[in-house]
Design a protein around this motif. Structure first.
Motif, PDB file in Angstrom:
ATOM      1  N   LEU A 216       0.813  -1.223   0.000  1.00 55.41           N
ATOM      2  CA  LEU A 216       0.000   0.000   0.000  1.00 55.41           C
ATOM      3  C   LEU A 216       0.846   1.273   0.000  1.00 55.41           C
ATOM      4  CD1 LEU A 216      -2.655  -1.093   2.675  1.00 55.41           C
ATOM      5  CD2 LEU A 216      -2.575  -1.683   0.253  1.00 55.41           C
ATOM      6  N   GLN A 217       2.122   1.155  -0.364  1.00 48.85           N
ATOM      7  CA  GLN A 217       2.983   2.333  -0.265  1.00 48.85           C
ATOM      8  C   GLN A 217       2.708   3.377  -1.348  1.00 48.85           C
ATOM      9  OE1 GLN A 217       7.271   1.511  -1.324  1.00 48.85           O
ATOM     10  NE2 GLN A 217       6.537  -0.592  -1.340  1.00 48.85           N
ATOM     11  N   ASP A 218       1.851   3.044  -2.325  1.00 42.94           N
ATOM     12  CA  ASP A 218       1.542   4.009  -3.380  1.00 42.94           C
ATOM     13  C   ASP A 218       0.233   4.745  -3.114  1.00 42.94           C
ATOM     14  OD1 ASP A 218       3.792   2.937  -4.853  1.00 42.94           O
ATOM     15  OD2 ASP A 218       2.503   1.213  -5.245  1.00 42.94           O
ATOM     16  N   ASP A 219      -0.317   4.590  -1.930  1.00 42.74           N
ATOM     17  CA  ASP A 219      -1.595   5.216  -1.587  1.00 42.74           C
ATOM     18  C   ASP A 219      -1.492   6.735  -1.760  1.00 42.74           C
ATOM     19  OD1 ASP A 219      -3.874   6.215  -0.412  1.00 42.74           O
ATOM     20  OD2 ASP A 219      -3.753   4.940   1.370  1.00 42.74           O
ATOM     21  N   PRO A 220      -2.306   7.321  -2.663  1.00 41.03           N
ATOM     22  CA  PRO A 220      -2.192   8.777  -2.901  1.00 41.03           C
ATOM     23  C   PRO A 220      -2.532   9.613  -1.671  1.00 41.03           C
ATOM     24  CG  PRO A 220      -3.534   7.702  -4.595  1.00 41.03           C
ATOM     25  CD  PRO A 220      -3.319   6.695  -3.513  1.00 41.03           C
ATOM     26  N   MET A 221      -3.291   9.049  -0.738  1.00 38.60           N
ATOM     27  CA  MET A 221      -3.569   9.814   0.485  1.00 38.60           C
ATOM     28  C   MET A 221      -2.315   9.910   1.341  1.00 38.60           C
ATOM     29  SD  MET A 221      -6.704   9.463   3.173  1.00 38.60           S
ATOM     30  CE  MET A 221      -6.135   8.126   4.196  1.00 38.60           C
ATOM     31  N   TYR A 222      -1.527   8.860   1.309  1.00 38.03           N
ATOM     32  CA  TYR A 222      -0.260   8.866   2.043  1.00 38.03           C
ATOM     33  C   TYR A 222       0.789   9.722   1.324  1.00 38.03           C
ATOM     34  CZ  TYR A 222       4.381   6.884   3.070  1.00 38.03           C
ATOM     35  OH  TYR A 222       5.699   6.704   3.348  1.00 38.03           O
ATOM     36  N   LEU A 223       0.889   9.526   0.020  1.00 37.75           N
ATOM     37  CA  LEU A 223       1.952  10.203  -0.719  1.00 37.75           C
ATOM     38  C   LEU A 223       1.663  11.684  -0.927  1.00 37.75           C
ATOM     39  CD1 LEU A 223       2.737   7.601  -3.527  1.00 37.75           C
ATOM     40  CD2 LEU A 223       4.149   8.155  -1.544  1.00 37.75           C
ATOM     41  N   ASN A 224       0.422  11.994  -1.313  1.00 34.92           N
ATOM     42  CA  ASN A 224       0.118  13.365  -1.738  1.00 34.92           C
ATOM     43  C   ASN A 224      -1.090  13.969  -1.044  1.00 34.92           C
ATOM     44  OD1 ASN A 224       2.210  13.358  -3.794  1.00 34.92           O
ATOM     45  ND2 ASN A 224       0.905  11.913  -4.889  1.00 34.92           N
ATOM     46  N   CYS A 225      -1.540  13.359   0.030  1.00 37.50           N
ATOM     47  CA  CYS A 225      -2.667  13.897   0.785  1.00 37.50           C
ATOM     48  C   CYS A 225      -3.914  14.021  -0.083  1.00 37.50           C
ATOM     49  CB  CYS A 225      -2.307  15.245   1.402  1.00 37.50           C
ATOM     50  SG  CYS A 225      -3.441  15.797   2.686  1.00 37.50           S
ATOM     51  N   LYS A 226      -4.101  13.085  -0.988  1.00 34.59           N
ATOM     52  CA  LYS A 226      -5.319  13.090  -1.789  1.00 34.59           C
ATOM     53  C   LYS A 226      -6.502  12.697  -0.904  1.00 34.59           C
ATOM     54  CE  LYS A 226      -3.413  13.914  -5.840  1.00 34.59           C
ATOM     55  NZ  LYS A 226      -3.740  15.105  -6.637  1.00 34.59           N
ATOM     56  N   PRO A 227      -7.666  13.269  -1.153  1.00 34.64           N
ATOM     57  CA  PRO A 227      -8.809  13.006  -0.270  1.00 34.64           C
ATOM     58  C   PRO A 227      -9.273  11.546  -0.309  1.00 34.64           C
ATOM     59  CG  PRO A 227      -9.171  14.954  -1.630  1.00 34.64           C
ATOM     60  CD  PRO A 227      -7.957  14.273  -2.190  1.00 34.64           C
ATOM     61  N   PRO A 228      -9.810  11.073   0.803  1.00 33.01           N
ATOM     62  CA  PRO A 228     -10.389   9.720   0.837  1.00 33.01           C
ATOM     63  C   PRO A 228     -11.829   9.753   0.330  1.00 33.01           C
ATOM     64  CG  PRO A 228     -10.426  10.669   3.028  1.00 33.01           C
ATOM     65  CD  PRO A 228      -9.808  11.693   2.126  1.00 33.01           C
ATOM     66  N   GLY A 229     -11.990   9.937  -0.968  1.00 34.16           N
ATOM     67  CA  GLY A 229     -13.334  10.024  -1.536  1.00 34.16           C
ATOM     68  C   GLY A 229     -14.053   8.687  -1.504  1.00 34.16           C
ATOM     69  N   GLY A 230     -15.351   8.737  -1.826  1.00 33.58           N
ATOM     70  CA  GLY A 230     -16.136   7.511  -1.873  1.00 33.58           C
ATOM     71  C   GLY A 230     -16.304   6.888  -0.493  1.00 33.58           C
ATOM     72  N   PRO A 231     -16.516   5.581  -0.452  1.00 30.87           N
ATOM     73  CA  PRO A 231     -16.787   4.918   0.831  1.00 30.87           C
ATOM     74  C   PRO A 231     -15.638   5.035   1.829  1.00 30.87           C
ATOM     75  CG  PRO A 231     -17.189   3.444  -1.035  1.00 30.87           C
ATOM     76  CD  PRO A 231     -16.538   4.659  -1.582  1.00 30.87           C
ATOM     77  N   ARG A 232     -14.455   5.353   1.326  1.00 34.82           N
ATOM     78  CA  ARG A 232     -13.289   5.384   2.209  1.00 34.82           C
ATOM     79  C   ARG A 232     -13.448   6.396   3.339  1.00 34.82           C
ATOM     80  NH1 ARG A 232      -6.918   5.902   0.279  1.00 34.82           N
ATOM     81  NH2 ARG A 232      -6.063   5.102   2.222  1.00 34.82           N
ATOM     82  N   GLN A 233     -14.194   7.478   3.077  1.00 31.84           N
ATOM     83  CA  GLN A 233     -14.334   8.499   4.122  1.00 31.84           C
ATOM     84  C   GLN A 233     -15.044   7.935   5.350  1.00 31.84           C
ATOM     85  OE1 GLN A 233     -17.388  11.566   2.599  1.00 31.84           O
ATOM     86  NE2 GLN A 233     -17.016  10.189   0.902  1.00 31.84           N
ATOM     87  N   TYR A 234     -15.834   6.870   5.159  1.00 36.92           N
ATOM     88  CA  TYR A 234     -16.551   6.277   6.287  1.00 36.92           C
ATOM     89  C   TYR A 234     -15.770   5.136   6.932  1.00 36.92           C
ATOM     90  CZ  TYR A 234     -20.000   9.084   4.021  1.00 36.92           C
ATOM     91  OH  TYR A 234     -20.630  10.155   3.450  1.00 36.92           O
TER      92      TYR A 234
END
Lengths: 376, 127
Positions: A216-234
């Motif tokens: 999971l090291q390429d997760d854009p939320m980790y790398l670039n603070c991209k928002p957790p859109g969709g179901p991920r926000q919950y």
């Protein structure tokens, strides 16, 4: 009567046990394994030189002397938000304290270590441990709060005190009825279960496996603070707050983690299109959401997503063809039930659904944690 | 000849522009979707620089090579997810390669191109 009392006692014990076990809601703002190597466990002994008490992660700097050479190590901890909630503060360790640190070494070979444990050498006391237990639910479910118009309240109501939704009982998106094991960040316990998680197209499954196999090291939320859109926000670690603007006929979904962003669900019957001139076809991280009430359930339809983020912990792919059908209900004061049907003919072979509960954290404001502060 | 120089100049300028304007935008959806720019070396007909724009409709990858200049419509794209090899056919060309660094927005395709008895190396990166 006796039977009822027994049941009540049993329920109480079950709740207490579940509280002790915890729902593993608190977690790092990124998968630990993205930055640190799970196969490289190390124990260091040294002297604290500094405690950097700032988001997204606190750091203890420690001078470690080996073979006559002293090197300064950065010991990474959870966020001060979570540490403070667990009873720790910026004075818990002081420069000059001798500590023993056990944890995972950084993948990039720098002198960084993720602290699985820190023990004060003088006293043997373990510090910065996390209390990630959800609030204990009452024995008897409290009734669902309602507004004067009879509609259920999705969040706090005037005079009821503050609160937010946290401690999701699932932290990875998986089709209802599928039983696979994940860690708290959405990484599969067994990569061979990948195809069971959701009905992915071949390319999407291969990409999902690739992301999983890279920890999971390429997760854009980790790398670039991209928002957790969709179901991920919950399923984010610091929860969400639902703020109902009754006059404006809309619901704000405020995020406690990620980039501390918000999403708006419009209930005023507007078209599902750009709300700003010239914005009609601009795909968004949270899409364009319109909703309506069906009895005590808020039904939401969202389209217009971009492809710049992961919509699940663990990296299930999605495309701009994604439509989400969400249903929010509150069966009692302490429970938010969330259901989502994923319709994405770009990445999946059919529609599929997932659902989970979040728990009310009453008397507290939503935690403030910015992934803009990320220091990967 | 004049048209060739014009196209080459346009693409050269485009390459420079894209290189100067920073890194690729994130693309976490279908790995081929987006604008790809680079070289098909030794292409005396269309020049060394090449630009592909590709999209994904859920079933097929569509697109065009050198839009605005050569406008070669992509006729077929096959992607093998088991090893991320790609074959692209357009206007008599067959481009074959493998996606490198799949996880990056600026992932690349490295391989070969051929058209009749002409061929050369292909290296394009997503912008």
């Amino acid at each position: 009567m006796k039977k009822a009392a027994f049941k009540k006692k049993t329920l109480s014990l079950v709740l207490a046990a579940s509280a002790l076990c915890g729902a593993a809601s608190l977690q790092a703002h990124h998968p630990v394994q993205a930055k640190f190597d799970k196969s490289q466990v190390r124990t260091l002994s040294g002297v604290v030189t500094l405690l950097d008490w700032s988001n997204p992660h606190a750091h203890v700097f420690v001078n470690v002397t080996q073979n006559g050479v002293t090197e300064n190590w950065a010991v990474e901890l959870e966020s001060p938000v979570e540490l403070k909630a667990s009873g720790w503060n910026s004075k818990t360790v002081q420069p000059g304290d001798r500590v023993e640190v056990t944890g995972l070494l950084a993948r990039n070979g720098t002198r960084q270590i993720w602290a699985d444990s820190i023990v004060l050498s003088g006293t043997g006391r373990e510090v910065f441990t996390l209390n990630d237990n959800p609030p204990v639910k009452p024995l008897v479910p409290r009734p669902t709060p309602r507004w004067p118009d009879g509609k259920i309240a999705l969040g706090a109501t005037p005079g009821s005190g503050d609160g937010y939704w946290g401690y999701p009982d699932e932290t990875a998106l998986v089709e209802d009825g599928v039983n696979v094991s994940f860690d708290r960040y959405g990484q599969l316990a067994n990569i061979n279960d990948a195809a069971r998680v959701a009905p992915m197209q071949d390319w999407a499954l291969a990409l999902y496996r690739h992301r999983q196999q890279r920890d999971l090291q390429d997760d854009p939320m980790y790398l670039n603070c991209k928002p957790p859109g969709g179901p991920r926000q919950y399923q984010s670690n610091l929860g969400i707050k639902l703020v109902e603007d009754k006059a404006g006929q809309r619901v704000f979904v405020m995020l406690g983690s990620g980039n501390h962003n918000y999403r708006i669900i419009y209930l005023d019957g507007r078209d599902q299109a750009g709300q700003v001139g010239g914005d009609d076809d601009n795909p968004l991280y949270y899409g364009r959401s319109v909703g309506h009430w069906e009895g005590d359930t808020l039904v939401v339809n969202t389209t217009g997503f971009n492809e710049d983020f992961w919509f699940s912990n663990g990296g299930l792919p999605h495309t701009s063809l994604l439509t989400l059908h969400e249903r929010f209900s509150r069966p009692n004061l302490d429970t938010l039930h969330y259901e989502v049907t994923v319709e994405d003919p770009g990445a999946y072979t059919r529609n599929w659904s997932a659902s989970w509960n979040l728990q009310w954290v009453g008397g507290e404001e939503l935690p403030v944690h910015f992934c803009q502060d990320n220091r990967p | 000849m004049r048209k060739f120089v014009s196209a080459k100049s346009f693409l050269s300028a485009l390459v420079m522009y894209l290189l100067m304007t920073g890194t690729a935008t994130a693309q976490e959806g279908h790995p081929l979707k987006g604008s790809w720019i680079g070289e098909w070396s030794g292409n005396s007909t269309h020049g060394d620089f090449v630009l592909l724009v590709m999209d994904w409709d859920g079933k097929n990858v569509t697109g065009v090579i050198n839009p605005g200049t050569d406008d070669m419509v992509i006729e077929s794209v096959t992607l093998n997810p088991s090893d991320w090899t790609v074959t692209i056919r357009a206007a008599g060309y067959e481009l074959q390669g493998r996606i490198q660094e799949l996880e990056l927005p600026s992932r690349s395709i490295v391989g070969t191109w051929k058209n009749g008895n002409r061929n050369g190396k292909l290296e394009i990166s997503r912008q």
